[in-house]
Design a protein around this motif. Structure first.
Motif, PDB file in Angstrom:
ATOM      1  N   ALA A 199      10.262  74.411  58.389  1.00 31.75           N
ATOM      2  CA  ALA A 199      11.525  74.329  57.715  1.00 31.75           C
ATOM      3  C   ALA A 199      10.986  73.591  56.597  1.00 31.75           C
ATOM      4  O   ALA A 199      11.454  73.873  55.475  1.00 31.75           O
ATOM      5  CB  ALA A 199      12.463  73.530  58.633  1.00 31.75           C
ATOM      6  N   ILE A 200      10.199  72.611  56.644  1.00 32.93           N
ATOM      7  CA  ILE A 200       9.804  71.845  55.436  1.00 32.93           C
ATOM      8  C   ILE A 200       8.988  72.920  54.299  1.00 32.93           C
ATOM      9  O   ILE A 200       9.099  72.719  53.511  1.00 32.93           O
ATOM     10  CB  ILE A 200       9.049  70.608  55.837  1.00 32.93           C
ATOM     11  N   LEU A 201       8.026  73.547  55.229  1.00 31.94           N
ATOM     12  CA  LEU A 201       7.381  74.527  54.538  1.00 31.94           C
ATOM     13  C   LEU A 201       8.186  75.770  53.728  1.00 31.94           C
ATOM     14  O   LEU A 201       7.871  75.866  52.559  1.00 31.94           O
ATOM     15  CB  LEU A 201       6.331  75.149  55.430  1.00 31.94           C
ATOM     16  N   VAL A 202       9.179  76.094  54.394  1.00 26.44           N
ATOM     17  CA  VAL A 202      10.261  76.908  53.690  1.00 26.44           C
ATOM     18  C   VAL A 202      10.848  76.255  52.486  1.00 26.44           C
ATOM     19  O   VAL A 202      10.902  76.888  51.323  1.00 26.44           O
ATOM     20  CB  VAL A 202      11.326  77.410  54.796  1.00 26.44           C
ATOM     21  N   SER A 203      11.175  75.165  52.581  1.00 25.44           N
ATOM     22  CA  SER A 203      11.770  74.561  51.424  1.00 25.44           C
ATOM     23  C   SER A 203      10.877  74.293  50.386  1.00 25.44           C
ATOM     24  O   SER A 203      11.226  74.699  49.196  1.00 25.44           O
ATOM     25  CB  SER A 203      12.309  73.027  52.019  1.00 25.44           C
ATOM     26  N   LEU A 204       9.679  74.086  50.721  1.00 30.40           N
ATOM     27  CA  LEU A 204       8.566  73.949  49.634  1.00 30.40           C
ATOM     28  C   LEU A 204       8.213  75.234  48.924  1.00 30.40           C
ATOM     29  O   LEU A 204       8.140  75.211  47.603  1.00 30.40           O
ATOM     30  CB  LEU A 204       7.269  73.473  50.109  1.00 30.40           C
ATOM     31  N   ILE A 205       8.449  76.298  49.649  1.00 32.64           N
ATOM     32  CA  ILE A 205       8.135  77.606  49.190  1.00 32.64           C
ATOM     33  C   ILE A 205       9.199  78.127  48.207  1.00 32.64           C
ATOM     34  O   ILE A 205       9.086  78.583  47.171  1.00 32.64           O
ATOM     35  CB  ILE A 205       7.659  78.696  50.156  1.00 32.64           C
ATOM     36  N   GLN A 206      10.347  77.698  49.002  1.00 32.05           N
ATOM     37  CA  GLN A 206      11.772  78.093  48.046  1.00 32.05           C
ATOM     38  C   GLN A 206      11.626  77.565  46.762  1.00 32.05           C
ATOM     39  O   GLN A 206      11.701  77.883  45.691  1.00 32.05           O
ATOM     40  CB  GLN A 206      13.289  77.327  48.749  1.00 32.05           C
ATOM     41  N   GLU A 207      11.224  76.051  46.638  1.00 30.37           N
ATOM     42  CA  GLU A 207      11.018  75.496  45.689  1.00 30.37           C
ATOM     43  C   GLU A 207      10.574  75.992  44.590  1.00 30.37           C
ATOM     44  O   GLU A 207      10.836  76.334  43.266  1.00 30.37           O
ATOM     45  CB  GLU A 207      10.729  73.989  45.717  1.00 30.37           C
ATOM     46  N   SER A 208       8.949  76.289  45.029  1.00 27.94           N
ATOM     47  CA  SER A 208       8.177  76.977  44.383  1.00 27.94           C
ATOM     48  C   SER A 208       8.517  78.401  43.711  1.00 27.94           C
ATOM     49  O   SER A 208       8.434  78.814  42.608  1.00 27.94           O
ATOM     50  CB  SER A 208       6.828  77.085  45.021  1.00 27.94           C
ATOM     51  N   LEU A 209       9.279  79.180  44.640  1.00 26.20           N
ATOM     52  CA  LEU A 209       9.611  80.503  44.194  1.00 26.20           C
ATOM     53  C   LEU A 209      10.742  80.522  43.158  1.00 26.20           C
ATOM     54  O   LEU A 209      10.635  81.418  42.495  1.00 26.20           O
ATOM     55  CB  LEU A 209      10.420  81.210  45.485  1.00 26.20           C
ATOM     56  N   ILE A 210      11.514  79.498  43.351  1.00 21.04           N
ATOM     57  CA  ILE A 210      12.639  79.357  42.219  1.00 21.04           C
ATOM     58  C   ILE A 210      12.130  79.197  40.903  1.00 21.04           C
ATOM     59  O   ILE A 210      12.443  80.319  39.913  1.00 21.04           O
ATOM     60  CB  ILE A 210      13.589  78.146  42.429  1.00 21.04           C
ATOM     61  N   GLY A 211      11.128  78.493  40.692  1.00 19.16           N
ATOM     62  CA  GLY A 211      10.591  78.284  39.467  1.00 19.16           C
ATOM     63  C   GLY A 211       9.594  79.479  38.897  1.00 19.16           C
ATOM     64  O   GLY A 211       9.861  80.159  37.806  1.00 19.16           O
ATOM     65  N   HIS A 212       8.910  80.051  39.955  1.00 20.45           N
ATOM     66  CA  HIS A 212       8.168  81.121  39.637  1.00 20.45           C
ATOM     67  C   HIS A 212       8.874  82.494  39.528  1.00 20.45           C
ATOM     68  O   HIS A 212       8.680  83.204  38.510  1.00 20.45           O
ATOM     69  CB  HIS A 212       7.115  81.614  40.768  1.00 20.45           C
ATOM     70  N   ALA A 213      10.208  82.575  40.268  1.00 22.67           N
ATOM     71  CA  ALA A 213      10.940  83.812  39.810  1.00 22.67           C
ATOM     72  C   ALA A 213      11.696  83.728  38.381  1.00 22.67           C
ATOM     73  O   ALA A 213      11.782  84.942  37.764  1.00 22.67           O
ATOM     74  CB  ALA A 213      12.201  83.785  41.043  1.00 22.67           C
ATOM     75  N   ALA A 214      11.918  82.423  38.230  1.00 21.10           N
ATOM     76  CA  ALA A 214      12.514  82.233  36.875  1.00 21.10           C
ATOM     77  C   ALA A 214      11.538  82.573  35.905  1.00 21.10           C
ATOM     78  O   ALA A 214      11.959  83.518  35.013  1.00 21.10           O
ATOM     79  CB  ALA A 214      12.898  81.030  36.636  1.00 21.10           C
ATOM     80  N   GLY A 215      10.338  82.356  35.904  1.00 20.27           N
ATOM     81  CA  GLY A 215       9.217  82.713  35.138  1.00 20.27           C
ATOM     82  C   GLY A 215       8.907  84.203  34.951  1.00 20.27           C
ATOM     83  O   GLY A 215       9.005  84.716  34.000  1.00 20.27           O
ATOM     84  N   ALA A 216       8.797  84.767  36.076  1.00 20.98           N
ATOM     85  CA  ALA A 216       8.605  86.201  36.270  1.00 20.98           C
ATOM     86  C   ALA A 216       9.807  87.167  35.588  1.00 20.98           C
ATOM     87  O   ALA A 216       9.378  88.052  35.017  1.00 20.98           O
ATOM     88  CB  ALA A 216       8.209  86.448  37.834  1.00 20.98           C
ATOM     89  N   LEU A 217      10.995  86.518  35.961  1.00 19.71           N
ATOM     90  CA  LEU A 217      11.991  87.367  35.559  1.00 19.71           C
ATOM     91  C   LEU A 217      12.079  87.292  33.988  1.00 19.71           C
ATOM     92  O   LEU A 217      12.036  88.293  33.078  1.00 19.71           O
ATOM     93  CB  LEU A 217      13.164  86.921  36.032  1.00 19.71           C
TER      94      LEU A 217
END
Ligand SMILES: Nc1ncnc2c1ncn2[C@@H]1O[C@H](COP(=O)(O)OP(=O)(O)OP(=O)(O)O)[C@@H](O)[C@H]1O
Ligand SMILES: [Mg+2]
Lengths: 389, 237
Positions: free
Chosen positions: A307-325
């Motif tokens: 669950a913690i891993l998922v949260s860390l990935i979510q966190e990272s994905l939000i930033g990366h998704a914003a950049g990629a978009l």
């Protein structure tokens, strides 16, 4: 598995603004590069793919099947083919048989200018407009024979690296030591023809002092003939030294010829992305390490490492998704349709759904791949160890 | 059967050729509802024992039964689930999640349970009220004093209504007054809610809040091995 609130991942972004900025920036840079590379590859492939008409057959001189520009064919071939090959499409009795000369010549604006760019010049007869239906004259007229007149493709200016007004109707271009007047402009969207110069067949033969053709392009009537018939004809008429290829096959060959270039480009983008991953690893590692105790505490409360891993990935994905978009938006605005000069002609970059998806995917992958190793390392520690950190 | 039963509990660490044994053949029984203080010099194994009781560390050998459940044989995931139901842990340095408000910190353990949002809210608000922070729901940890932070941490440990509360030097980082407030609160939880409390402390004054104090030295208990709320013995060895 019960997950941590999404809020937690979102708010963690604000915790380390530098890391967030770097991951947004890194993701957008990588996504932009991948987008550019994919747009190049897609644009090139599409221009080769649409350049072929399904019922067209190219007759080339035996032994030079890979390159029209190198091929030599007896001038009478076109007439022989039109007269004796059955299954050719006709309109009002006119056969769809186009004898053509293709030469790559250096083109300049003035006679004195030294360095021109190599551009494909195509010498054609009126039959060319029958076998190349994608081509449309958007301004002016067809060149008159004996007048050194030319038609120019829409992307010619891009190919030559000149402002569009320099190749406008009424202007003069120079190649092979002669001035040529632009009398018309054509559009053949997405095809290699779009960056070419067309002139009367005999005029081009005169200046290049050749009496042979480069190729004969014919359109079959699918109800009456097929490629095999043309190939059988070519095999019989040994005197003509012809090889028949489906136009699609010819362009597929060109496509294969340029594959290493495409691989190189994607590879370069991939390597830069890898650099992004390595940079991201360090940043993520530092950011997570400072949170070791907190992650230990979450486990004490009963949250699983998954669950913690998922949260860390979510966190990272939000930033990366914003950049990629952002990168995809910018890329679409700036790159889509942008002309690229290339040896085979000029073509437009294509930013389509698949290209955007590839770029977004690269940006997101960067987020995941850059997060996993530091997250694993941190979460592999036993809880008491994390709490003591 | 006691609420907590430790049998020949041992924890060793091996580092290269070195073996460290912070906890050595420990036998201990704690009756339900006891408030136990653990004292002992630094490095005597207090935290090690607490971590074993909390199910966040595993003994190298021995048995550990809590409320009838042998926890040494539980899988990692089962142990995590057990923790979320059976224990509350209070740290010396609070360990609140800085990006969550007091309310959200307290609600966090409840998200592991199948409760309606309304029920979660009810319990979270109630527990915050219990620790005297009904008016601090929306404060982030950095906006709270150390004593208030520890109250939030206690609320977080309490919100799932576990029977066993473990506290590792809960007042170790607080000034005398805040420490007294925290101890009064813990004593009240024990008295009014009947929770079993095991608290590590260095401070004899803090230990007086407990029913009983045990001393650890070099991984061994140096005081009575059976401890109960109604046990006649009091104090250390
Ligand atoms: N992961 C570990 N690896 C090796 N040794 C450890 C580890 N964890 C604890 N120890 C050792 O176990 C012993 C007991 O540690 P523990 O933390 O239980 O002491 P403590 O009584 O809580 O001390 P303090 O009062 O300083 O908190 C110490 O000597 C410590 O160095
Ligand atoms: Mg300790």
């Amino acid at each position: 598995m019960k997950l941590l609130p999404f809020e937690y991942a979102v708010r963690n972004l604000g915790r380390n603004p530098l890391r967030t900025a770097l991951s947004v920036g890194g993701a957008s840079l990588v996504a932009f590069l991948v987008l550019g590379a994919a747009a190049f590859v897609t644009g090139m492939r599409q221009s080769l793919a649409v350049s072929a008409s399904p019922d067209n057959v190219i007759l080339l001189g035996t032994g030079s099947e890979e390159s029209i520009e190198r091929s030599q064919l007896a001038f009478r071939s076109a007439a022989v083919v039109a007269a004796s090959l059955r299954g050719i499409r006709r309109r009002l009795g006119v056969p769809y048989v186009s004898p053509e000369v293709h030469v790559a010549l250096s083109v300049t604006r003035t006679a004195s200018e030294q360095s021109g760019r190599l551009t494909v010049i195509r010498g054609v007869t009126s039959a060319a407009f029958l076998v190349h239906p994608a081509l449309e004259i958007v301004q002016g007229r067809v060149p008159v024979q004996g007048q050194n007149e030319v038609l120019v493709g829409e992307r010619l200016a891009d190919k030559l690296g000149l402002p569009p007004e320099d190749v406008a109707v009424g202007r003069t271009l120079h190649f092979d030591g002669q001035p040529w007047t632009v009398v018309g402009r054509f559009s053949a969207p997405g095809t290699v023809m779009n960056a070419e110069i067309w002139t009367a067949l005999t005029d081009l033969q005169v200046v290049t002092q050749r009496d042979t053709l480069s190729c004969v392009i014919l359109t079959l009537d699918p109800a009456q003939g097929e490629l095999a018939d043309v190939q059988a004809f070519a095999a019989q008429r040994l005197d003509l030294e012809l090889t028949a290829l489906a136009e699609a096959e010819y362009y597929a060959g060109l496509d294969a010829f340029y594959r290493p270039v495409r691989i190189l480009i994607m590879l370069t983008a991939g390597l830069i992305a890898l650099g992004g991953v390595l940079g991201g690893l360090n940043i993520a590692h530092a950011a997570f390490a400072s949170r070791a105790r907190e992650l230990g505490t979450l486990q004490v409360l009963g949250y699983l490492r998954g669950a913690i891993l998922v949260s860390l990935i979510q966190e990272s994905l939000i930033g990366h998704a914003a950049g990629a978009l952002v990168a995809c938006g910018l890329g679409y605005a700036l790159l889509d349709g942008l002309s690229v000069r290339f040896s085979m002609g000029a073509f437009g970059l294509v930013v389509d759904g698949a290209v955007v998806a590839t770029a977004l995917g690269a940006g997101l992958l960067l987020g995941v791949v850059g997060t996993l190793p530091p997250a694993f390392r941190l979460l592999s520690a036993e809880i008491p160890e994390s709490l003591r950190a | 059967m006691s609420f907590v039963e430790c049998r020949a509990l041992e924890r060793t660490y091996t580092r290269g050729d070195n073996t460290i044994t912070p906890l050595r053949a420990l036998d201990l029984e704690i009756e339900q509802g006891t408030f136990l203080a653990l004292m002992g010099p630094s490095g005597s194994g207090k935290t090690t024992l607490l971590n074993l009781l909390a199910g966040i560390d595993r003994p190298s050998s021995g048995e550990l039964r809590i409320d009838g459940q042998e926890i040494t044989t539980l899988s990692r995931a089962a142990l995590a689930r057990w923790r979320s139901v059976a224990v509350g842990y209070v740290f010396q340095l609070y360990h609140l999640v800085p990006v969550l408000t007091a309310y959200e910190n307290v609600e966090l353990p409840l998200l592991l349970h199948d409760l309606s949002r309304k029920e979660r809210h009810r319990r979270t608000a109630l527990t915050l009220e219990l620790v005297g922070l009904a008016d601090r729901h929306d404060h982030y940890p950095r906006q709270l004093s150390g004593g208030q932070e520890q109250r939030v941490a206690i609320a977080r440990a309490l919100v799932t209504d576990p029977q066993l509360i473990l506290a590792d030097e809960p007042t170790g980082d607080l000034d005398a007054e805040a420490a007294k407030g925290i101890m009064t609160l813990l004593a009240a939880l024990h008295r009014d809610l009947g929770k079993t409390l095991v608290m590590v402390t260095h401070d004899p004054k803090t230990a007086t809040f407990a029913d009983l104090t045990l001393h650890l030295e070099k991984g061994r208990l140096v005081s009575p091995a059976t401890v109960g709320a109604d046990a006649p013995a009091e104090g250390g060895a």
